[in-house]
Design a protein around this motif. Structure first.
Motif, PDB file in Angstrom:
ATOM      1  N   LEU A 173     -17.476  16.686 -21.685  1.00 29.11           N
ATOM      2  CA  LEU A 173     -17.000  15.572 -22.501  1.00 29.11           C
ATOM      3  C   LEU A 173     -16.297  16.024 -23.784  1.00 29.11           C
ATOM      4  O   LEU A 173     -15.790  15.190 -24.536  1.00 29.11           O
ATOM      5  CB  LEU A 173     -18.172  14.654 -22.865  1.00 29.11           C
ATOM      6  N   GLY A 174     -16.298  17.323 -24.026  1.00 28.52           N
ATOM      7  CA  GLY A 174     -15.652  17.841 -25.228  1.00 28.52           C
ATOM      8  C   GLY A 174     -16.446  17.618 -26.497  1.00 28.52           C
ATOM      9  O   GLY A 174     -15.888  17.605 -27.595  1.00 28.52           O
ATOM     10  N   LEU A 175     -17.750  17.427 -26.367  1.00 27.70           N
ATOM     11  CA  LEU A 175     -18.623  17.217 -27.529  1.00 27.70           C
ATOM     12  C   LEU A 175     -19.175  18.556 -28.012  1.00 27.70           C
ATOM     13  O   LEU A 175     -19.244  19.513 -27.246  1.00 27.70           O
ATOM     14  CB  LEU A 175     -19.790  16.297 -27.146  1.00 27.70           C
ATOM     15  N   PRO A 176     -19.603  18.627 -29.268  1.00 27.80           N
ATOM     16  CA  PRO A 176     -20.212  19.869 -29.750  1.00 27.80           C
ATOM     17  C   PRO A 176     -21.507  20.155 -28.994  1.00 27.80           C
ATOM     18  O   PRO A 176     -22.225  19.228 -28.631  1.00 27.80           O
ATOM     19  CB  PRO A 176     -20.497  19.606 -31.225  1.00 27.80           C
ATOM     20  N   VAL A 177     -21.780  21.427 -28.764  1.00 32.23           N
ATOM     21  CA  VAL A 177     -22.949  21.792 -27.968  1.00 32.23           C
ATOM     22  C   VAL A 177     -24.106  22.347 -28.791  1.00 32.23           C
ATOM     23  O   VAL A 177     -25.251  22.218 -28.393  1.00 32.23           O
ATOM     24  CB  VAL A 177     -22.585  22.805 -26.854  1.00 32.23           C
ATOM     25  N   GLU A 178     -23.810  22.963 -29.914  1.00 36.58           N
ATOM     26  CA  GLU A 178     -24.880  23.526 -30.727  1.00 36.58           C
ATOM     27  C   GLU A 178     -25.330  22.527 -31.774  1.00 36.58           C
ATOM     28  O   GLU A 178     -24.570  21.695 -32.228  1.00 36.58           O
ATOM     29  CB  GLU A 178     -24.453  24.844 -31.375  1.00 36.58           C
ATOM     30  N   ARG A 179     -26.577  22.615 -32.145  1.00 32.41           N
ATOM     31  CA  ARG A 179     -27.213  21.635 -33.022  1.00 32.41           C
ATOM     32  C   ARG A 179     -26.474  21.459 -34.350  1.00 32.41           C
ATOM     33  O   ARG A 179     -26.305  20.342 -34.827  1.00 32.41           O
ATOM     34  CB  ARG A 179     -28.657  22.030 -33.267  1.00 32.41           C
ATOM     35  N   ASP A 214     -16.790  28.284 -19.854  1.00 35.05           N
ATOM     36  CA  ASP A 214     -18.042  27.811 -20.458  1.00 35.05           C
ATOM     37  C   ASP A 214     -18.686  26.728 -19.594  1.00 35.05           C
ATOM     38  O   ASP A 214     -19.902  26.724 -19.389  1.00 35.05           O
ATOM     39  CB  ASP A 214     -17.783  27.244 -21.858  1.00 35.05           C
ATOM     40  N   ILE A 215     -17.863  25.812 -19.096  1.00 31.16           N
ATOM     41  CA  ILE A 215     -18.381  24.732 -18.253  1.00 31.16           C
ATOM     42  C   ILE A 215     -18.973  25.298 -16.971  1.00 31.16           C
ATOM     43  O   ILE A 215     -20.069  24.915 -16.547  1.00 31.16           O
ATOM     44  CB  ILE A 215     -17.280  23.695 -17.935  1.00 31.16           C
ATOM     45  N   ILE A 216     -18.256  26.221 -16.343  1.00 31.54           N
ATOM     46  CA  ILE A 216     -18.743  26.830 -15.099  1.00 31.54           C
ATOM     47  C   ILE A 216     -20.041  27.590 -15.345  1.00 31.54           C
ATOM     48  O   ILE A 216     -21.006  27.466 -14.583  1.00 31.54           O
ATOM     49  CB  ILE A 216     -17.661  27.745 -14.487  1.00 31.54           C
ATOM     50  N   ALA A 217     -20.089  28.363 -16.432  1.00 32.99           N
ATOM     51  CA  ALA A 217     -21.297  29.136 -16.744  1.00 32.99           C
ATOM     52  C   ALA A 217     -22.479  28.212 -17.028  1.00 32.99           C
ATOM     53  O   ALA A 217     -23.590  28.451 -16.546  1.00 32.99           O
ATOM     54  CB  ALA A 217     -21.037  30.051 -17.938  1.00 32.99           C
ATOM     55  N   ALA A 218     -22.246  27.147 -17.799  1.00 30.40           N
ATOM     56  CA  ALA A 218     -23.332  26.214 -18.111  1.00 30.40           C
ATOM     57  C   ALA A 218     -23.788  25.469 -16.858  1.00 30.40           C
ATOM     58  O   ALA A 218     -24.985  25.245 -16.658  1.00 30.40           O
ATOM     59  CB  ALA A 218     -22.881  25.225 -19.188  1.00 30.40           C
ATOM     60  N   GLY A 219     -22.841  25.102 -15.992  1.00 28.84           N
ATOM     61  CA  GLY A 219     -23.206  24.449 -14.736  1.00 28.84           C
ATOM     62  C   GLY A 219     -24.014  25.360 -13.836  1.00 28.84           C
ATOM     63  O   GLY A 219     -25.017  24.938 -13.239  1.00 28.84           O
ATOM     64  N   VAL A 235     -23.428  19.397 -33.778  1.00 27.77           N
ATOM     65  CA  VAL A 235     -23.775  18.007 -33.493  1.00 27.77           C
ATOM     66  C   VAL A 235     -24.092  17.279 -34.801  1.00 27.77           C
ATOM     67  O   VAL A 235     -23.672  16.147 -35.017  1.00 27.77           O
ATOM     68  CB  VAL A 235     -24.969  17.923 -32.501  1.00 27.77           C
ATOM     69  N   ALA A 236     -24.834  17.943 -35.704  1.00 26.43           N
ATOM     70  CA  ALA A 236     -25.186  17.339 -36.995  1.00 26.43           C
ATOM     71  C   ALA A 236     -23.940  17.070 -37.822  1.00 26.43           C
ATOM     72  O   ALA A 236     -23.811  16.023 -38.458  1.00 26.43           O
ATOM     73  CB  ALA A 236     -26.155  18.233 -37.750  1.00 26.43           C
ATOM     74  N   GLU A 237     -22.997  18.014 -37.808  1.00 26.58           N
ATOM     75  CA  GLU A 237     -21.754  17.827 -38.545  1.00 26.58           C
ATOM     76  C   GLU A 237     -20.956  16.656 -37.993  1.00 26.58           C
ATOM     77  O   GLU A 237     -20.393  15.873 -38.740  1.00 26.58           O
ATOM     78  CB  GLU A 237     -20.906  19.099 -38.494  1.00 26.58           C
ATOM     79  N   GLN A 238     -20.927  16.526 -36.673  1.00 31.81           N
ATOM     80  CA  GLN A 238     -20.201  15.431 -36.061  1.00 31.81           C
ATOM     81  C   GLN A 238     -20.849  14.084 -36.422  1.00 31.81           C
ATOM     82  O   GLN A 238     -20.160  13.110 -36.706  1.00 31.81           O
ATOM     83  CB  GLN A 238     -20.167  15.582 -34.533  1.00 31.81           C
ATOM     84  N   ALA A 239     -22.179  14.040 -36.466  1.00 28.92           N
ATOM     85  CA  ALA A 239     -22.876  12.794 -36.801  1.00 28.92           C
ATOM     86  C   ALA A 239     -22.602  12.395 -38.250  1.00 28.92           C
ATOM     87  O   ALA A 239     -22.536  11.198 -38.553  1.00 28.92           O
ATOM     88  CB  ALA A 239     -24.376  12.978 -36.574  1.00 28.92           C
ATOM     89  N   ARG A 240     -22.444  13.380 -39.128  1.00 30.74           N
ATOM     90  CA  ARG A 240     -22.153  13.090 -40.536  1.00 30.74           C
ATOM     91  C   ARG A 240     -20.679  12.782 -40.750  1.00 30.74           C
ATOM     92  O   ARG A 240     -20.280  12.373 -41.836  1.00 30.74           O
ATOM     93  CB  ARG A 240     -22.560  14.274 -41.407  1.00 30.74           C
ATOM     94  N   GLY A 241     -19.857  13.023 -39.737  1.00 33.14           N
ATOM     95  CA  GLY A 241     -18.434  12.740 -39.839  1.00 33.14           C
ATOM     96  C   GLY A 241     -17.638  13.823 -40.511  1.00 33.14           C
ATOM     97  O   GLY A 241     -16.557  13.590 -41.034  1.00 33.14           O
ATOM     98  N   GLU A 242     -18.160  15.042 -40.517  1.00 32.52           N
ATOM     99  CA  GLU A 242     -17.465  16.177 -41.156  1.00 32.52           C
ATOM    100  C   GLU A 242     -16.460  16.800 -40.229  1.00 32.52           C
ATOM    101  O   GLU A 242     -16.538  16.789 -39.075  1.00 32.52           O
ATOM    102  CB  GLU A 242     -18.483  17.225 -41.612  1.00 32.52           C
ATOM    103  N   MET A 300     -29.291  11.551 -25.699  1.00 27.59           N
ATOM    104  CA  MET A 300     -29.233  12.953 -26.062  1.00 27.59           C
ATOM    105  C   MET A 300     -29.994  13.220 -27.359  1.00 27.59           C
ATOM    106  O   MET A 300     -30.462  14.323 -27.569  1.00 27.59           O
ATOM    107  CB  MET A 300     -27.798  13.427 -26.164  1.00 27.59           C
ATOM    108  N   VAL A 301     -30.116  12.204 -28.195  1.00 27.27           N
ATOM    109  CA  VAL A 301     -30.902  12.368 -29.414  1.00 27.27           C
ATOM    110  C   VAL A 301     -32.371  12.556 -29.043  1.00 27.27           C
ATOM    111  O   VAL A 301     -33.066  13.382 -29.644  1.00 27.27           O
ATOM    112  CB  VAL A 301     -30.714  11.147 -30.352  1.00 27.27           C
ATOM    113  N   LEU A 302     -32.829  11.810 -28.037  1.00 23.59           N
ATOM    114  CA  LEU A 302     -34.219  11.929 -27.597  1.00 23.59           C
ATOM    115  C   LEU A 302     -34.522  13.340 -27.104  1.00 23.59           C
ATOM    116  O   LEU A 302     -35.562  13.916 -27.448  1.00 23.59           O
ATOM    117  CB  LEU A 302     -34.519  10.907 -26.491  1.00 23.59           C
ATOM    118  N   THR A 303     -33.601  13.908 -26.332  1.00 18.88           N
ATOM    119  CA  THR A 303     -33.851  15.259 -25.828  1.00 18.88           C
ATOM    120  C   THR A 303     -33.872  16.265 -26.967  1.00 18.88           C
ATOM    121  O   THR A 303     -34.686  17.192 -26.961  1.00 18.88           O
ATOM    122  CB  THR A 303     -32.793  15.679 -24.785  1.00 18.88           C
TER     123      THR A 303
END
Length: 169
Positions: free
Chosen positions: A153-159, A86-91, A162-169, A1-4
């Motif tokens: 998967l319950g992960l953050p979707v906006e950039r 949200d899942i249905i709309a994104a799918g 995602v950055a905050e999660q990677a920094r552990g905030e 996902m980092v590559l994308t």
């Protein structure tokens, strides 16, 4: 996902460069017209640049949360139901964009197969400028698929999330 995410950012940069190219083309056309000349097929190149800028910017705009979404109804729903919506709309958006990307790719392939060229003064094979549109549409479908997966998967979707999660905030 980092590559994308890097690929989407690169496409966003290409979209910005395309807009800069349009501005330079228009300014050059203005200056040349004042001198009694012009750039052949400038309108065609500007239109292709605009199309490229729109389609190439779609994936990065989605990952930054910059697309317009209807959140009024979503805010009224309980958290669990809203997440499912949200899942249905994104799918659904993933399926729709996959279909759009397939149709655009078929259009580009047809232009290539029949050796279609532009009708302007400069005869450009149409598959070349149309390829940016197809590439952007394909990556937009991939971005929606990634969004759907992240939601499931319950992960953050906006950039920014995602950055905050990677920094552990």
């Amino acid at each position: 996902m980092v590559l994308t995410r890097h690929l989407f950012t690169f496409c966003g940069a290409l979209a910005a460069l395309s807009l800069v190219g349009i501005a330079v083309l228009i300014l050059a056309q203005i200056v040349l017209r004042m001198m009694g000349s012009q750039i052949p097929s400038a309108d065609d190149f500007a239109a292709w640049g605009l199309s490229a800028s729109i389609f190439l910017a779609l994936p990065t705009a989605l990952t930054h949360g910059d697309h317009i979404r209807v959140t009024s109804l979503r805010q009224l729903l309980p958290a669990g139901i809203g997440h499912a919506a949200d899942i249905i709309a994104a799918g659904f958006a993933t399926l729709m964009m996959a279909w759009v990307a397939w149709a655009i790719f078929g259009y580009v392939h047809e232009s290539w197969a029949y050796d279609d060229v532009s009708q302007g003064i400069v005869a450009v094979p149409l598959w070349i400028p149309q390829s940016a549109m197809a590439f952007g549409a394909i990556l937009f479908a991939v971005a929606f698929a990634e969004r759907t997966l992240r939601l499931v998967l319950g992960l953050p979707v906006e950039r920014d999330d995602v950055a905050e999660q990677a920094r552990g905030e």
